[in-house]
Design a protein around this motif. Sequence first.
Motif, PDB file in Angstrom:
ATOM      1  N   VAL A  24       7.887-121.586  37.447  1.00  0.00           N
ATOM      2  CA  VAL A  24       9.113-122.425  37.623  1.00  0.00           C
ATOM      3  C   VAL A  24       9.819-121.817  39.014  1.00  0.00           C
ATOM      4  CG1 VAL A  24      11.275-123.179  36.736  1.00  0.00           C
ATOM      5  CG2 VAL A  24       9.464-122.706  35.272  1.00  0.00           C
ATOM      6  N   TYR A  25      10.316-122.659  39.889  1.00  0.00           N
ATOM      7  CA  TYR A  25      11.027-122.255  40.945  1.00  0.00           C
ATOM      8  C   TYR A  25      12.331-122.683  40.805  1.00  0.00           C
ATOM      9  CZ  TYR A  25       9.549-126.592  42.693  1.00  0.00           C
ATOM     10  OH  TYR A  25       8.907-127.969  43.019  1.00  0.00           O
ATOM     11  N   ASP A  26      13.454-121.876  41.221  1.00  0.00           N
ATOM     12  CA  ASP A  26      14.954-122.342  41.032  1.00  0.00           C
ATOM     13  C   ASP A  26      15.568-122.054  42.497  1.00  0.00           C
ATOM     14  OD1 ASP A  26      17.673-122.538  40.729  1.00  0.00           O
ATOM     15  OD2 ASP A  26      17.776-121.126  38.983  1.00  0.00           O
ATOM     16  N   ILE A  27      15.845-123.282  43.256  1.00  0.00           N
ATOM     17  CA  ILE A  27      16.264-123.185  44.533  1.00  0.00           C
ATOM     18  C   ILE A  27      17.930-122.965  44.516  1.00  0.00           C
ATOM     19  CG2 ILE A  27      16.443-124.236  46.874  1.00  0.00           C
ATOM     20  CD1 ILE A  27      13.682-125.592  46.160  1.00  0.00           C
ATOM     21  N   LYS A  28      18.246-121.990  45.083  1.00  0.00           N
ATOM     22  CA  LYS A  28      19.711-121.458  44.934  1.00  0.00           C
ATOM     23  C   LYS A  28      20.431-121.883  46.438  1.00  0.00           C
ATOM     24  CE  LYS A  28      18.965-118.546  41.034  1.00  0.00           C
ATOM     25  NZ  LYS A  28      20.135-119.375  40.085  1.00  0.00           N
ATOM     26  N   ASN A  29      21.742-121.963  46.399  1.00  0.00           N
ATOM     27  CA  ASN A  29      22.512-122.220  47.694  1.00  0.00           C
ATOM     28  C   ASN A  29      23.058-120.761  47.995  1.00  0.00           C
ATOM     29  OD1 ASN A  29      24.623-121.798  45.932  1.00  0.00           O
ATOM     30  ND2 ASN A  29      25.004-124.084  46.006  1.00  0.00           N
ATOM     31  N   ASP A  33      24.455-120.708  43.242  1.00  0.00           N
ATOM     32  CA  ASP A  33      24.296-122.146  42.217  1.00  0.00           C
ATOM     33  C   ASP A  33      23.066-122.569  42.384  1.00  0.00           C
ATOM     34  OD1 ASP A  33      26.918-121.441  41.563  1.00  0.00           O
ATOM     35  OD2 ASP A  33      27.553-122.506  43.197  1.00  0.00           O
ATOM     36  N   SER A  34      22.354-123.159  41.396  1.00  0.00           N
ATOM     37  CA  SER A  34      21.132-123.682  41.782  1.00  0.00           C
ATOM     38  C   SER A  34      21.262-125.198  42.208  1.00  0.00           C
ATOM     39  CB  SER A  34      20.535-123.998  40.142  1.00  0.00           C
ATOM     40  OG  SER A  34      20.173-122.694  39.582  1.00  0.00           O
ATOM     41  N   GLU A  35      20.381-125.299  43.059  1.00  0.00           N
ATOM     42  CA  GLU A  35      20.272-127.020  43.881  1.00  0.00           C
ATOM     43  C   GLU A  35      19.191-127.809  43.143  1.00  0.00           C
ATOM     44  OE1 GLU A  35      22.093-128.364  46.338  1.00  0.00           O
ATOM     45  OE2 GLU A  35      23.506-126.505  46.033  1.00  0.00           O
ATOM     46  N   TYR A  36      18.199-126.878  42.786  1.00  0.00           N
ATOM     47  CA  TYR A  36      16.863-128.004  42.309  1.00  0.00           C
ATOM     48  C   TYR A  36      16.113-126.920  41.503  1.00  0.00           C
ATOM     49  CZ  TYR A  36      12.725-130.676  42.247  1.00  0.00           C
ATOM     50  OH  TYR A  36      11.552-131.511  41.549  1.00  0.00           O
ATOM     51  N   VAL A  37      15.650-127.287  40.547  1.00  0.00           N
ATOM     52  CA  VAL A  37      14.552-126.488  39.599  1.00  0.00           C
ATOM     53  C   VAL A  37      13.346-127.327  39.548  1.00  0.00           C
ATOM     54  CG1 VAL A  37      14.081-125.766  37.288  1.00  0.00           C
ATOM     55  CG2 VAL A  37      16.322-125.323  38.253  1.00  0.00           C
ATOM     56  N   GLY A  38      12.054-126.881  39.786  1.00  0.00           N
ATOM     57  CA  GLY A  38      10.850-127.577  39.534  1.00  0.00           C
ATOM     58  C   GLY A  38       9.791-126.505  38.923  1.00  0.00           C
ATOM     59  N   MET A  39       8.751-127.043  38.743  1.00  0.00           N
ATOM     60  CA  MET A  39       7.392-126.283  38.274  1.00  0.00           C
ATOM     61  C   MET A  39       6.317-126.272  39.003  1.00  0.00           C
ATOM     62  SD  MET A  39       4.652-127.972  36.457  1.00  0.00           S
ATOM     63  CE  MET A  39       4.338-126.652  35.425  1.00  0.00           C
ATOM     64  N   SER A  65      18.865-121.520  50.249  1.00  0.00           N
ATOM     65  CA  SER A  65      19.031-120.456  50.959  1.00  0.00           C
ATOM     66  C   SER A  65      17.881-119.376  50.510  1.00  0.00           C
ATOM     67  CB  SER A  65      20.168-119.884  51.081  1.00  0.00           C
ATOM     68  OG  SER A  65      20.876-119.094  49.926  1.00  0.00           O
ATOM     69  N   LYS A  66      17.683-119.244  48.890  1.00  0.00           N
ATOM     70  CA  LYS A  66      16.927-118.642  48.268  1.00  0.00           C
ATOM     71  C   LYS A  66      16.242-119.324  47.050  1.00  0.00           C
ATOM     72  CE  LYS A  66      20.600-116.140  46.210  1.00  0.00           C
ATOM     73  NZ  LYS A  66      21.414-115.174  45.996  1.00  0.00           N
ATOM     74  N   VAL A  67      15.037-118.491  46.727  1.00  0.00           N
ATOM     75  CA  VAL A  67      14.428-119.134  45.907  1.00  0.00           C
ATOM     76  C   VAL A  67      14.034-118.168  44.808  1.00  0.00           C
ATOM     77  CG1 VAL A  67      12.207-119.378  46.882  1.00  0.00           C
ATOM     78  CG2 VAL A  67      12.506-120.790  45.079  1.00  0.00           C
ATOM     79  N   LYS A  68      14.153-118.391  43.305  1.00  0.00           N
ATOM     80  CA  LYS A  68      13.754-117.552  42.239  1.00  0.00           C
ATOM     81  C   LYS A  68      12.620-117.920  41.553  1.00  0.00           C
ATOM     82  CE  LYS A  68      15.773-115.367  38.327  1.00  0.00           C
ATOM     83  NZ  LYS A  68      16.896-115.241  37.278  1.00  0.00           N
ATOM     84  N   ILE A  69      11.451-117.184  41.675  1.00  0.00           N
ATOM     85  CA  ILE A  69      10.327-117.685  41.043  1.00  0.00           C
ATOM     86  C   ILE A  69      10.111-116.973  39.686  1.00  0.00           C
ATOM     87  CG2 ILE A  69       8.001-117.632  41.224  1.00  0.00           C
ATOM     88  CD1 ILE A  69       9.144-119.119  43.554  1.00  0.00           C
ATOM     89  N   THR A  70       9.733-117.807  38.723  1.00  0.00           N
ATOM     90  CA  THR A  70       9.665-117.174  37.403  1.00  0.00           C
ATOM     91  C   THR A  70       8.059-117.444  36.975  1.00  0.00           C
ATOM     92  OG1 THR A  70      11.695-117.459  36.638  1.00  0.00           O
ATOM     93  CG2 THR A  70      10.269-116.805  34.836  1.00  0.00           C
TER      94      THR A  70
END
Length: 98
Positions: A24-29, A33-39, A65-70
């Motif tokens: 899953v990726y969580d794009i943050k501003n 704050d999360s802008e978009y979550v996808g898999m 501005s950043k992305v959190k990958i799980t």
Amino acid sequence: MATKKTTPLTKAGIRKISSEKPGVYDIKNQQGDSEYVGMAKKGRMQGRVEEHLPTSAKDPVKNGSKVKITNTKTKEAALKKEKQLIKSKQPPQNKKGK
């Protein structure tokens, strides 16, 4: 166990992302704050995240501005995690059209 990593939402940052597992990726501003979550399925994480670069004309996520990958072990686990994150974080770009 899921592995997590945060990287800048840039071409250089995306190249550091592993695509060997689904996840899953969580794009943050800028504020975190999360802008978009996808898999993404195995082998597709870099490509899926790259589709959301702020410079992409086709993507509505302009404040990322950043992305959190799980990373997860299975596609099913990634789908479950994606649903959980969307429900808890309610990213604005996931709400559109729903």
